[in-house]
Design a protein around this motif. Structure first.
Motif, PDB file in Angstrom:
ATOM      1  N   GLU A  43       0.842  -1.200   0.000  1.00  0.00           N
ATOM      2  CA  GLU A  43       0.000   0.000   0.000  1.00  0.00           C
ATOM      3  C   GLU A  43       0.880   1.254   0.000  1.00  0.00           C
ATOM      4  O   GLU A  43       1.989   1.257   0.517  1.00  0.00           O
ATOM      5  N   GLU A  44       0.350   2.304  -0.605  1.00  0.00           N
ATOM      6  CA  GLU A  44       1.124   3.523  -0.781  1.00  0.00           C
ATOM      7  C   GLU A  44       1.279   4.306   0.512  1.00  0.00           C
ATOM      8  O   GLU A  44       0.400   4.309   1.370  1.00  0.00           O
ATOM      9  N   ILE A  45       2.429   4.976   0.617  1.00  0.00           N
ATOM     10  CA  ILE A  45       2.679   5.929   1.696  1.00  0.00           C
ATOM     11  C   ILE A  45       3.236   7.193   1.062  1.00  0.00           C
ATOM     12  O   ILE A  45       3.905   7.129   0.026  1.00  0.00           O
ATOM     13  N   HIS A  46       2.906   8.326   1.671  1.00  0.00           N
ATOM     14  CA  HIS A  46       3.405   9.611   1.186  1.00  0.00           C
ATOM     15  C   HIS A  46       3.616  10.539   2.371  1.00  0.00           C
ATOM     16  O   HIS A  46       3.072  10.321   3.456  1.00  0.00           O
ATOM     17  N   THR A  47       4.348  11.607   2.121  1.00  0.00           N
ATOM     18  CA  THR A  47       4.514  12.651   3.127  1.00  0.00           C
ATOM     19  C   THR A  47       3.225  13.473   3.203  1.00  0.00           C
ATOM     20  O   THR A  47       2.376  13.399   2.304  1.00  0.00           O
ATOM     21  N   TYR A  48       3.113  14.275   4.249  1.00  0.00           N
ATOM     22  CA  TYR A  48       1.962  15.168   4.410  1.00  0.00           C
ATOM     23  C   TYR A  48       1.815  16.051   3.164  1.00  0.00           C
ATOM     24  O   TYR A  48       0.720  16.195   2.623  1.00  0.00           O
ATOM     25  N   ALA A  49       2.939  16.619   2.714  1.00  0.00           N
ATOM     26  CA  ALA A  49       2.905  17.529   1.561  1.00  0.00           C
ATOM     27  C   ALA A  49       2.448  16.815   0.286  1.00  0.00           C
ATOM     28  O   ALA A  49       1.680  17.370  -0.500  1.00  0.00           O
ATOM     29  N   LYS A  50       2.898  15.586   0.088  1.00  0.00           N
ATOM     30  CA  LYS A  50       2.507  14.842  -1.112  1.00  0.00           C
ATOM     31  C   LYS A  50       1.024  14.487  -1.076  1.00  0.00           C
ATOM     32  O   LYS A  50       0.329  14.586  -2.096  1.00  0.00           O
ATOM     33  N   TRP A  51       0.512  14.084   0.102  1.00  0.00           N
ATOM     34  CA  TRP A  51      -0.930  13.807   0.198  1.00  0.00           C
ATOM     35  C   TRP A  51      -1.726  15.068  -0.128  1.00  0.00           C
ATOM     36  O   TRP A  51      -2.740  15.011  -0.822  1.00  0.00           O
ATOM     37  N   LYS A  52      -1.264  16.212   0.352  1.00  0.00           N
ATOM     38  CA  LYS A  52      -1.958  17.472   0.075  1.00  0.00           C
ATOM     39  C   LYS A  52      -1.961  17.743  -1.431  1.00  0.00           C
ATOM     40  O   LYS A  52      -2.965  18.175  -1.995  1.00  0.00           O
ATOM     41  N   GLU A  53      -0.819  17.474  -2.074  1.00  0.00           N
ATOM     42  CA  GLU A  53      -0.696  17.616  -3.523  1.00  0.00           C
ATOM     43  C   GLU A  53      -1.691  16.699  -4.250  1.00  0.00           C
ATOM     44  O   GLU A  53      -2.193  17.037  -5.320  1.00  0.00           O
ATOM     45  N   LEU A  54      -1.978  15.549  -3.653  1.00  0.00           N
ATOM     46  CA  LEU A  54      -2.912  14.575  -4.224  1.00  0.00           C
ATOM     47  C   LEU A  54      -4.356  14.856  -3.811  1.00  0.00           C
ATOM     48  O   LEU A  54      -5.230  14.010  -3.949  1.00  0.00           O
ATOM     49  N   GLN A  57      -6.163  15.101   2.774  1.00  0.00           N
ATOM     50  CA  GLN A  57      -5.770  15.694   4.048  1.00  0.00           C
ATOM     51  C   GLN A  57      -5.537  14.584   5.066  1.00  0.00           C
ATOM     52  O   GLN A  57      -6.382  13.703   5.226  1.00  0.00           O
ATOM     53  N   VAL A  58      -4.380  14.628   5.753  1.00  0.00           N
ATOM     54  CA  VAL A  58      -4.141  13.672   6.828  1.00  0.00           C
ATOM     55  C   VAL A  58      -5.150  13.987   7.926  1.00  0.00           C
ATOM     56  O   VAL A  58      -5.336  15.142   8.305  1.00  0.00           O
ATOM     57  N   GLN A  59      -5.831  12.957   8.419  1.00  0.00           N
ATOM     58  CA  GLN A  59      -6.868  13.149   9.421  1.00  0.00           C
ATOM     59  C   GLN A  59      -6.267  13.569  10.760  1.00  0.00           C
ATOM     60  O   GLN A  59      -5.173  13.136  11.127  1.00  0.00           O
ATOM     61  N   LYS A  60      -6.989  14.412  11.452  1.00  0.00           N
ATOM     62  CA  LYS A  60      -6.541  14.945  12.732  1.00  0.00           C
ATOM     63  C   LYS A  60      -6.228  13.808  13.709  1.00  0.00           C
ATOM     64  O   LYS A  60      -6.985  12.851  13.824  1.00  0.00           O
ATOM     65  N   GLY A  61      -5.097  13.926  14.383  1.00  0.00           N
ATOM     66  CA  GLY A  61      -4.699  12.954  15.386  1.00  0.00           C
ATOM     67  C   GLY A  61      -3.904  11.777  14.857  1.00  0.00           C
ATOM     68  O   GLY A  61      -3.395  10.973  15.638  1.00  0.00           O
ATOM     69  N   PHE A  95       5.831   9.740   7.066  1.00  0.00           N
ATOM     70  CA  PHE A  95       4.995   9.136   6.035  1.00  0.00           C
ATOM     71  C   PHE A  95       3.691   8.606   6.614  1.00  0.00           C
ATOM     72  O   PHE A  95       3.671   8.054   7.711  1.00  0.00           O
ATOM     73  N   PHE A  96       2.610   8.786   5.838  1.00  0.00           N
ATOM     74  CA  PHE A  96       1.268   8.368   6.218  1.00  0.00           C
ATOM     75  C   PHE A  96       0.713   7.462   5.130  1.00  0.00           C
ATOM     76  O   PHE A  96       1.016   7.624   3.958  1.00  0.00           O
ATOM     77  N   LYS A  97      -0.155   6.505   5.527  1.00  0.00           N
ATOM     78  CA  LYS A  97      -0.762   5.615   4.541  1.00  0.00           C
ATOM     79  C   LYS A  97      -2.170   6.092   4.196  1.00  0.00           C
ATOM     80  O   LYS A  97      -2.730   6.969   4.856  1.00  0.00           O
ATOM     81  N   ARG A  98      -2.733   5.524   3.135  1.00  0.00           N
ATOM     82  CA  ARG A  98      -4.026   5.970   2.603  1.00  0.00           C
ATOM     83  C   ARG A  98      -5.138   5.948   3.648  1.00  0.00           C
ATOM     84  O   ARG A  98      -5.981   6.831   3.672  1.00  0.00           O
ATOM     85  N   SER A  99      -5.164   4.965   4.521  1.00  0.00           N
ATOM     86  CA  SER A  99      -6.236   4.869   5.517  1.00  0.00           C
ATOM     87  C   SER A  99      -6.168   6.007   6.543  1.00  0.00           C
ATOM     88  O   SER A  99      -7.113   6.205   7.291  1.00  0.00           O
ATOM     89  N   GLN A 100      -5.097   6.776   6.537  1.00  0.00           N
ATOM     90  CA  GLN A 100      -4.948   7.890   7.476  1.00  0.00           C
ATOM     91  C   GLN A 100      -5.346   9.234   6.874  1.00  0.00           C
ATOM     92  O   GLN A 100      -5.255  10.243   7.534  1.00  0.00           O
ATOM     93  N   VAL A 101      -5.755   9.222   5.616  1.00  0.00           N
ATOM     94  CA  VAL A 101      -6.106  10.468   4.943  1.00  0.00           C
ATOM     95  C   VAL A 101      -7.529  10.404   4.402  1.00  0.00           C
ATOM     96  O   VAL A 101      -8.096   9.335   4.253  1.00  0.00           O
TER      97      VAL A 101
END
Length: 106
Positions: A43-54, A57-61, A95-101
């Motif tokens: 499964e994909e992981i990205h930085t906060y900035a990359k998720w924002k680009e996509l 939004q990383v979910q609060k907490g 890095f954050f995974k898809r289930s966190q955004v």
């Protein structure tokens, strides 16, 4: 080693440790010498900035699933010559995974 290579290597290690899941798909890659090898897709992981680009939004907490060093590129103008000077250095990234955004509504 490129950032893409660093991230893929880390994804594999995180999957083996049970932190990330496999998608169930098997990918085939070709080496420069023409040989092919297969590997399980993680499964994909990205930085906060990359998720924002996509547009996500990383979910609060949420806490990063991993932190490791990747290449960072910056440039600034030389005051004397007025030319851009590029600089590359290693920086720890989270890095954050898809289930966190969640996708950002437009």
């Amino acid at each position: 080693m490129t950032n893409q290579m660093i991230i893929m290597q880390q994804q594999d290690e995180l999957a083996k440790a049970g932190i990330l899941n496999y998608t169930g798909r098997v990918l085939t890659a070709e080496m420069p010498d023409g040989t092919e090898f297969q590997f399980k897709e993680v499964e994909e992981i990205h930085t906060y900035a990359k998720w924002k680009e996509l547009n996500c939004q990383v979910q609060k907490g949420e806490k990063a699933v991993a932190q490791f060093m990747i290449w960072k590129h910056t440039s600034k103008k030389n005051k004397e010559t007025g030319e851009d000077e590029a600089k590359m250095f290693m920086k720890k990234a989270s890095f954050f995974k898809r289930s966190q955004v969640k996708e950002i509504e437009k």
